[in-house]
Design a protein around this motif. Sequence first.
Motif, PDB file in Angstrom:
ATOM      1  N   GLU A 137     -12.647  28.066  14.706  1.00 20.51           N
ATOM      2  CA  GLU A 137     -11.680  27.068  13.768  1.00 20.51           C
ATOM      3  C   GLU A 137     -12.583  27.262  12.520  1.00 20.51           C
ATOM      4  O   GLU A 137     -11.856  26.891  11.268  1.00 20.51           O
ATOM      5  N   GLU A 171     -12.239  16.304  19.880  1.00 18.41           N
ATOM      6  CA  GLU A 171     -10.770  16.481  19.429  1.00 18.41           C
ATOM      7  C   GLU A 171     -10.542  15.920  18.086  1.00 18.41           C
ATOM      8  O   GLU A 171     -10.049  16.390  17.191  1.00 18.41           O
ATOM      9  N   LEU A 211     -12.263  18.213  15.577  1.00 14.91           N
ATOM     10  CA  LEU A 211     -11.205  19.510  15.389  1.00 14.91           C
ATOM     11  C   LEU A 211     -10.122  19.115  14.530  1.00 14.91           C
ATOM     12  O   LEU A 211      -9.885  19.816  13.587  1.00 14.91           O
ATOM     13  N   ALA A 212      -9.568  17.665  14.862  1.00 17.32           N
ATOM     14  CA  ALA A 212      -8.529  17.418  13.921  1.00 17.32           C
ATOM     15  C   ALA A 212      -8.898  17.407  12.697  1.00 17.32           C
ATOM     16  O   ALA A 212      -7.977  17.634  11.552  1.00 17.32           O
ATOM     17  N   GLU A 272      -9.083  20.876  10.971  1.00 14.08           N
ATOM     18  CA  GLU A 272      -7.635  21.304  10.981  1.00 14.08           C
ATOM     19  C   GLU A 272      -6.862  20.684   9.687  1.00 14.08           C
ATOM     20  O   GLU A 272      -6.571  21.436   8.843  1.00 14.08           O
ATOM     21  N   GLN A 273      -7.240  19.201   9.693  1.00 16.63           N
ATOM     22  CA  GLN A 273      -6.364  18.688   8.424  1.00 16.63           C
ATOM     23  C   GLN A 273      -6.810  19.083   7.175  1.00 16.63           C
ATOM     24  O   GLN A 273      -6.289  19.409   6.315  1.00 16.63           O
ATOM     25  N   ARG A 314       0.232  13.240  13.999  1.00 18.74           N
ATOM     26  CA  ARG A 314       0.484  14.222  14.945  1.00 18.74           C
ATOM     27  C   ARG A 314       1.710  13.889  15.547  1.00 18.74           C
ATOM     28  O   ARG A 314       2.092  12.645  15.858  1.00 18.74           O
ATOM     29  N   LEU A 368       1.657  19.329  14.039  1.00 17.84           N
ATOM     30  CA  LEU A 368       0.742  18.628  13.226  1.00 17.84           C
ATOM     31  C   LEU A 368       1.550  18.659  11.982  1.00 17.84           C
ATOM     32  O   LEU A 368       1.671  19.778  11.459  1.00 17.84           O
ATOM     33  N   PRO A 374       0.632  22.971  17.159  1.00 19.93           N
ATOM     34  CA  PRO A 374      -0.513  22.269  17.791  1.00 19.93           C
ATOM     35  C   PRO A 374      -1.184  23.199  18.797  1.00 19.93           C
ATOM     36  O   PRO A 374      -1.913  22.706  19.650  1.00 19.93           O
ATOM     37  N   HIS A 431      -4.785  23.618  18.706  1.00 23.06           N
ATOM     38  CA  HIS A 431      -5.497  22.489  19.036  1.00 23.06           C
ATOM     39  C   HIS A 431      -5.406  22.112  20.414  1.00 23.06           C
ATOM     40  O   HIS A 431      -6.308  21.834  21.058  1.00 23.06           O
ATOM     41  N   ASP A 432      -4.318  22.356  21.053  1.00 20.77           N
ATOM     42  CA  ASP A 432      -3.989  21.851  22.405  1.00 20.77           C
ATOM     43  C   ASP A 432      -4.660  22.790  23.280  1.00 20.77           C
ATOM     44  O   ASP A 432      -5.532  22.389  24.340  1.00 20.77           O
ATOM     45  N   VAL A 479      -8.587  21.827  23.086  1.00 21.51           N
ATOM     46  CA  VAL A 479      -8.742  20.574  23.827  1.00 21.51           C
ATOM     47  C   VAL A 479      -8.793  20.772  25.462  1.00 21.51           C
ATOM     48  O   VAL A 479      -9.528  20.092  26.021  1.00 21.51           O
TER      49      VAL A 479
END
Lengths: 698, 247
Positions: free
Chosen positions: A71, B34, B37-38, B41-42, B124, B129, B152, B155-156, B159
């Motif tokens: 990531e 999580e 990560l969010a 990502e954002q 979300r 997302l 997502p 992401h999922d 997680v």
Amino acid sequence: MSAAKGMNVMSGVEGLPEPAAVQPVSVQQTAQLHARPVRRLFAFVLSVLLVSQLAVSLLAWSLAERQFVPELERKAQTVGASLANKLTRALGYGIPVEQLVGVDEFFAEVLRENADLAFLSLSDDRGQELFRSRKALPKGQEVDPSSANALEVAVDVSFEGRRVGQLHVGVDRQYVAGRITGLRYDIAIVLVTSLLIAFEILWLVVTLNLSAPIRQVVELMTRLANGDFREGAAAGPGRSLAESLNRLVDGVNQGFAELLRLAAEPARRAAASPLLEGLRQRYQFAEDGLSRPAGEQRLIGVRILTVLFMSAEMLSRSFLPIYAGSLSDHGLNLPDGLRSSLPITAFLLAIAIAMPYAGRWSDQIGRRRSYITGALFVATGLAVSGLVPEYLMLIVARAVTGLGYAMMFMSCQGLVIDHTSLRDRGKGFAMVVSAIAIAQICAPPIGGILADRIGYALVFIAGMGVALVAAAVASRLLDNHRPHAPEARPAARLRLSMLSGNHRFWTLALLSGVPAQLIYTGFLSFLVPTLLSGMGSTQSEIGRDSMVYGLIVVALVPLFAWCCERFETYALAVGLGGMLTGLGLLSLQWNPSPQAVVIGIAALALGHSMSISAQLVLVTRATREEALEVGSGPVLGVFRLMERLGAAAGPVAAGLLVASLGAPRATVWLGGFGVVASALFTLAFFLTGRLSPRSHAA
Amino acid sequence: MKISSLSLRISLPIVLVSALAIGLTVFLNVGKLERTLAEVEQSRLHFTLADLQDNLETGLDLGLPIRGLGNAQAALDFETRADPDILSISVVDPEGVVVFHSGSAAATPVAPLGSVKGASWNRREPDALVAGQKLSNNFGVTAGAVVMRYSPRGHDRFVQAISSQLGAAALVAVLLSSAGFVFGIQVLGRRVSGSLRTMEDALQGQPLDPRTDAAAQALVGRVSQTTASARAELDAACQALSSGGAS
């Protein structure tokens, strides 16, 4: 003792064995026999718990580092592509790449906005570095791009189809580890809390199943070694040894019974009397010839029951005012501060009103029934608090929770009275006090951590679950039987007029007891969550900061109690404790920050540690004459009632101050009130001490 | 080795507390990962949006209305082609009505931009997302926004992978620590029982194991001695009374 025969100097009867003078065996000498295995067991279990949780946390950290790499690489690619586009646009104006202006500043701004980036650099098409910016780090810390700490992605900067340079984006591998390290306080709280709870449970289970029966056997042996044959051992671990000991005890008691039978014959009475007297001086026998089994250890259950019911309620402490403030009051138009504080006051007021009745009711219906009923009240109150997001329902639910809390508290207090004598009652109450402290340390931070992740409603539901567990544990541990129920006293009622002339009592109650409780609930239960939330702290941080109170109180109360006793400084401790609390809160005047709030919490804890036990001693001394008439219980009851009313007034008073002055200034006013009350207390106590004929008593 | 009911009784509540504590530790770690990560990502999505913003605002600065941005559709198509996880990118006007759209997901209007706080936002949704960035002209007036819907799945998956790995580790930790508790408590229980049995044997006249604790040896010795003394004195007293007391 020697078994040699000859002239017995003690009985004066020829032919009896001569007893030898030996040192008695003390309980302390033999205590290690049962204490050592239990200590080893505790050390072993707590070590395994510690190691397993640390191992899981370390694994999470190392996994995070590995799993985040793709990531972070994607992020670096996107950043690289975006920045390369911007540079290409600049090149479109005809500026050569090596002459671009402001690239360092531009890179620095990007780095400032992206904590996960370690460095940005731009090189020309021959690989010669032209511009470079690195993340600003604290002094002494540098990110070396060549080290394993940075993950580098290179993106070509092209213009008119020709590569003119290369952009290097360095991603800080330590970023994720650093973010996870941010969890260390939460993990530490989980660790400390689980160790404390495991300790409590272990203590209960081990005491009931292992250490109490073994201690009983060892204590029985100690008594036998000292010549006391009155008691036998009950069944349990070491049953076989207990049976052997019981056979020895029974053999001796049968011998004594035989002697009594012979001595009862009129012709032998005269000769028997000195013999019996001599034997009774050296030994203690079961006079009826039968040994009694030693009593069972049930009091230990009070610790876990207290921890459970206090924890159920305290889980929501770190966010209750914030939650209350978030609910609409349906047209009541209460000022914000007051709206947040009323549910806390409803809870405390219900406790203050219910406690005297709850105590008597628990005496009547039994500890088991009253504790379980209280637990069901608390569970209902917490469930409604969480499931019905209505302001008025919250107030009613908090009052119901307060009623249940009072029932459970008085059941635990009654349990101590039932299972202790006057001699060891202090030890029994110390168990309750330390259990309360453990709940104060564990529950608010755990509640805060959970509230951050699962929301307020589910934390209330978790509290309900804890209350139901408490009911289940009580149904297993308690009964309604009262083994040492105190004898009914003659109905002596305390009339307030009896205390009306006791200026020292009123000074203590109005200038120390009430202000201390008012500040405690107003500040710790209401202002701390309100202040810290307003300063941007998370629920976890609010819970963690509240934990400071419990930690300091646990550590310092015994120390100050000892100091007061040793140096006879009870009044000084009460006055100084109140003054310190007030000064701690005043610090928000100059620096309204989370650090100042923590200083306030620490000052409150320090002040309370100094004054809690000293206050009770002073009350007992100041009301010695009244206590002679009606007993100390009713007098202390009046003092406690006033304290609880002060506690109930705390949040609402602080709420009104918040509504008109704001939370930081409300705290300063509360601190000022503490300082003035303490100064007046010190002055008045000194004056009433000089003027009152009771001065010698306090 | 047969597990005694005593060691089970002591171990079970401890195993329960240990499982709860380890479970809470895993829960905290997964939650934190999580969120981290969010954030990453954002931040990445906003770089993409920032590129589009630069591109589109160039036209707005020239005084073009948002519907008149000629290069907008091509820019959106370029970005959606560049990343297969982008479900759609839309340009909306200040009322939230979609004016340009690219991607596989259906064009969805958004709330009027006047009600949206801040220049950018993230949220979300069950299937995406969503990241948004307001567009403004050189007078600072909000002229519209660019909204990206992102898959997502990644992401999922992350997680899920972290949760299952940490869950498995937690299970192993609970099992190992439980076995440790049961075994340790069993060993300790046996040792205690052994000491008690040795003391019992000694009371019955058998020689004490020299390894027995010194305090236990002393106590057993004193019990035997006192009991024997008491019995001897009682016997002697009975005998004295039987033989001479009645005369």
